[in-house]
Design an enzyme around this catalytic site. Structure first.
Site, short mmCIF file in Angstrom:
data_model
loop_
_atom_site.label_atom_id
_atom_site.label_comp_id
_atom_site.label_asym_id
_atom_site.label_seq_id
_atom_site.Cartn_x
_atom_site.Cartn_y
_atom_site.Cartn_z
N ASP A 47 0.80 -1.24 0.00
CA ASP A 47 0.00 0.00 0.00
C ASP A 47 0.83 1.29 0.00
O ASP A 47 1.79 1.40 0.76
CB ASP A 47 -0.86 0.10 1.27
CG ASP A 47 -1.67 -1.14 1.55
OD1 ASP A 47 -1.66 -2.07 0.74
OD2 ASP A 47 -2.32 -1.16 2.61
N GLU A 247 -10.25 -2.40 3.81
CA GLU A 247 -9.00 -1.78 4.22
C GLU A 247 -8.93 -0.37 3.65
O GLU A 247 -9.73 0.00 2.78
CB GLU A 247 -7.80 -2.59 3.70
CG GLU A 247 -7.72 -3.99 4.31
CD GLU A 247 -6.38 -4.68 4.11
OE1 GLU A 247 -5.84 -4.59 3.00
OE2 GLU A 247 -5.88 -5.29 5.07
#
Ligand code: NAG
Ligand code: NAG
Ligand code: NAG
Ligand code: NAG
Ligand code: NAG
Ligand code: NAG
Ligand code: NAG
Length: 701
Positions: A47, A247
């Site tokens: 990420d 998420e």
């Protein structure tokens, strides 16, 4: 031109040749190395984190394993750019505590704000502090310097600050973690509580943090005056796509149609449970309003998963009865079995079904076989709708409709554990008696099928279960830059997928980011839609540029060697689909001369969908699901044309359809001789084709 001579070369004189050897003479020339996307020199990334723009510089932090090219020892790497196009890697910003021998805390995803007014009190000598909030992941139980006790595997939110514009960081050990665990009644979710996203809310003059309780699909919204003390203000979810875990939440304002009004947009990543036809990760957005404490979604941004209104549910597979008790005849391994509970531990991770139960023939694994045959019924509506997932081989794992003993309709999954709606138009069988048969005649490799919510309706069920941010398999954890005005909101995503992110054939790095994308909101088809366009200094890195206008009869047109890193703008007229067979127009990129390797990007006039076909894109061997076709809805524009803007790199393809309301992102791993291109027109003549291709220069050399 950039000079990348390491400082040590000057300092160490005679040793220079030895030291520079570590770095290839021509950096970033490995087989699959992205040329105009960010990837780290070496090691694993996932990420993007803490994106922030300040003082003319874009800062990109990211999940990074300093110890290798697989997931582990998660730290925050750091890179900077002046133009969103050329990036310079900086020293690791937050190094996993105890790395490398005894990691006691990893730094999972989070975000960064510049605390201009020193609300945190971290400022010193006139310098405004930067404050990062991140998820602390504690691999083992321990008592922290703050005196707080954490359990093995706990995820909690902590902060750190920087007084040198984000280069070096000090963790707030006096008090970390600042949000130690989820609030009541979610305390049992302390292993799945993460990804804090913070920003300043000007109207209410306070800090806002979004944190997800991942498994139960909840976003918790917190407020703070000082970034150290947080109080829970509201919660949001679950809504729309809820496959897998949620998420990386964020919410930000965007002007609608250039500024008449402002809406707020929430981004959520989910894994698995991405867009239809993908396996693994994906991202969705929800449009609404935000007042500092509460996010209120627009009604037309929320989708119901249920069967169309007025449907008659024939079988939803809820309740405790066995198949036989419901009047279904089971054969083979399904005799005496009841519908399965969708979330049983140890089962395949099915998503997308309704209620608690479904047919799932993954009984004790793929080896089970048999059939399930419904009681006879009279066909009473125009459509039979059902949810289906699992194997795609119609001969082996299928749901079938039989009238007078003959199979008249069939359907299968798409090699995905996610169930999606499919419909049979049965208007020509009105009032006839029929049975539905579910067969599993496969013992390996997607040797199972999942079915739910068989229902009768006069309309076909739709799969609009979410507003997908991108319809491809490689677009995850999208995050926007703090510090930019709303009309310049720009996001970056991890261009990979948890399904195979750990085994893609790149070395010595693993992972790359999408091109930064500028976001706006436009009313398209009476609905506010998120629109993406690539951001960065494209002019500086593109050259050449050939435009031609022509039509193409049924057939192909060779484009010769078009290169490995290219921007393609392709506009063409919509056309009536051929009454028989496929009707497509598109371009093949990254093809070898013999076309044994090729990636197809095209438009299907019958379904009005744009697609990327990477089934023959090069190395596809590392994951069973990689060789697939991904498609997305794209209506022609009001002038009757279809526009595709395509960015091809050494290991990726990004397609922006229309005005950017539909995007598809996919990795590919072609060999270095895959430099050819070809246009194809299938099932008729494609007219008013305007093709413009430009070579994209490497941003690394
Ligand atoms: C790892 O570090 C923790 C905290 O400093 C310490 O309690 C533990 O004994 C260490 N473990 C090893 C194997 O060194
Ligand atoms: C920020 O606040 C702290 C604590 O009150 C103070 O010591 C510091 O001087 C302030 N820094 C700035 C730049 O205002
Ligand atoms: C925001 O909206 C919620 C829900 O309507 C309301 O309860 C709350 O008071 C509002 N907060 C502010 C600061 O206006
Ligand atoms: C399914 O069976 C038909 C007829 O036997 C055959 O032609 C076809 O290739 C089979 N399809 C698959 C995917 O095996
Ligand atoms: C089916 O049966 C209904 C009720 O008996 C009747 O109204 C309808 O016309 C029939 N439809 C067809 C296509 O036969
Ligand atoms: C299952 O496969 C076997 C062997 O290919 C075939 O004989 C049988 O008819 C199949 N069963 C069904 C229900 O299709
Ligand atoms: C392209 O390169 C691959 C391996 O790098 C080789 O196996 C293949 O024969 C080449 N294909 C063509 C058409 O040159």
């Amino acid at each position: 031109m950039k000079f990348n001579i390491p400082l040590k070369t000057f300092l160490l004189g005679g040793l220079a040749s030895q030291i520079t050897e570590a770095r290839p003479k021509e950096p970033y020339t490995e087989l699959y190395r992205p040329q105009f996307h960010f990837s780290p020199q070496k090691n694993w990334i996932n990420d993007p984190n803490g994106l922030v723009y300040e003082d003319g510089t874009y800062h990109l932090y990211y999940q990074y394993n300093p110890g290798g090219a697989t997931w582990g020892a998660l730290s925050w790497g750091h890179a900077t750019s002046k133009d969103l196009t050329h990036w310079t890697e900086q020293p690791v910003a937050l190094l996993a505590r105890g790395f490398p021998d005894n990691v006691t805390e990893m730094f999972f995803s989070g975000s960064i704000v510049v605390d201009e007014e020193n609300t945190s009190g971290f400022g010193r000598q006139g310098r405004a502090p930067w404050v990062a909030i991140y998820t602390s992941f504690y691999p083992m139980e321990q008592t922290l310097p703050s005196g707080k006790h954490v359990r093995e595997g706990q995820q909690a939110q902590s902060i750190a600050y920087s007084l040198d514009q984000g280069l070096t960081w000090t963790t707030y050990d006096e008090s970390n973690p600042v949000i130690p665990e989820p609030p009541a009644p979610y305390q049992d979710q302390y292993l799945e509580f993460r990804d804090p996203n913070i920003f300043w809310h000007q109207q209410t003059k306070q800090w806002v943090a979004l944190v997800v309780v991942s498994k139960i699909h909840k976003v918790l919204i917190y407020n703070s005056r000082d970034l150290k003390h947080w109080s829970l203000a509201s919660e949001f979810g679950p809504v729309n796509a809820i496959g897998g875990v949620w998420e990386c939440p964020s919410v930000f304002p965007l002007p609608l149609d250039g500024g008449k009004s402002t809406k707020w947009v929430m981004l959520l990543s989910l894994n698995p449970g991405g867009p239809p036809g993908t396996v693994g990760s994906g991202g969705q957005y929800i449009i609404g309003d935000f007042n500092g404490t509460t996010f209120t979604p627009d009604l037309d941004s929320i989708h119901e998963r249920s069967a169309p209104e007025g449907s008659v549910i024939f079988q939803g597979f809820e309740g405790t009865e066995s198949y036989a008790d419901r009047g279904w005849v089971a054969t083979g391994d399904f005799i005496g079995v009841s519908p399965s509970v969708g979330t049983l531990a140890g089962q395949n991770p099915v998503t997308g079904f309704l209620g608690k139960q479904l047919v799932n023939t993954f009984l004790n694994g793929d080896s089970s076989t048999g059939t399930l045959i419904s009681p006879a019924f009279d066909i009473s509506h125009k459509y039979i709708n059902f949810l289906v997932g699992g194997g795609s081989n119609l001969n082996k794992t299928a749901i079938r409709l039989k009238v007078d003993g003959n199979v008249v309709r069939d359907a299968a999954g798409s090699n995905s554990e996610h169930l999606t709606w499919q419909s049979w138009d049965v208007s020509s069988f009105q009032n006839r008696s029929a049975v539905i048969e579910i067969i599993d005649n496969a013992t390996e490799g997607w040797g199972h099928i999942s079915v739910d919510e068989i229902s009768f309706s006069n309309s076909a069920a739709k799969n609009e279960e979410a507003n997908w941010l991108d319809w491809g398999p490689d677009f995850y954890a999208a995050l926007g830059f703090n510090g930019l005005p709303p009309n310049q909101h720009t996001i970056i995503s991890w261009m990979s997928n948890w399904q195979y992110g750990g085994v893609i054939p790149t070395d010595p790095w693993r992972g790359a980011y999408t091109v930064p994308r500028h976001l706006s909101l436009k009313t398209i088809g009476q609905k506010a839609r998120l629109v993406q366009e690539p951001a960065g200094s494209w002019k500086a890195i593109t050259r050449g540029g050939k435009t031609s206008t022509f039509s193409l009869v049924d057939g192909v047109r060779n484009l010769g060697q078009i290169g490995k890193a290219i921007e393609i703008n392709l506009v063409f007229s919509d056309r009536e689909p051929s009454p028989t067979g496929d009707s497509e127009f598109g371009i093949i990129v990254r093809a070898t001369k013999d076309l044994s390797q090729q990636t197809r990007v095209g438009y299907d006039f019958a379904t009005q969908r744009v697609f990327i076909d990477r089934t023959r894109s090069g190395d596809i061997s590392f994951d069973d699901t990689f060789a697939s076709i991904y498609s997305a809805p794209l209506s022609p524009s009001s002038d009757g044309t279809v526009a595709l803007r395509i960015f091809v790199d050494w290991s990726s393809v990004e397609v922006f359809g229309g005005e950017g309301e539909t995007t598809i992102t996919a990795q590919i791993f072609p060999s270095s001789n895959a430099t050819y291109g070809q246009l194809f027109s299938i099932g008729g003549k494609t007219e008013n084709i305007n093709l413009h291709t430009k070579e994209i220069r490497s941003t690394w050399r």
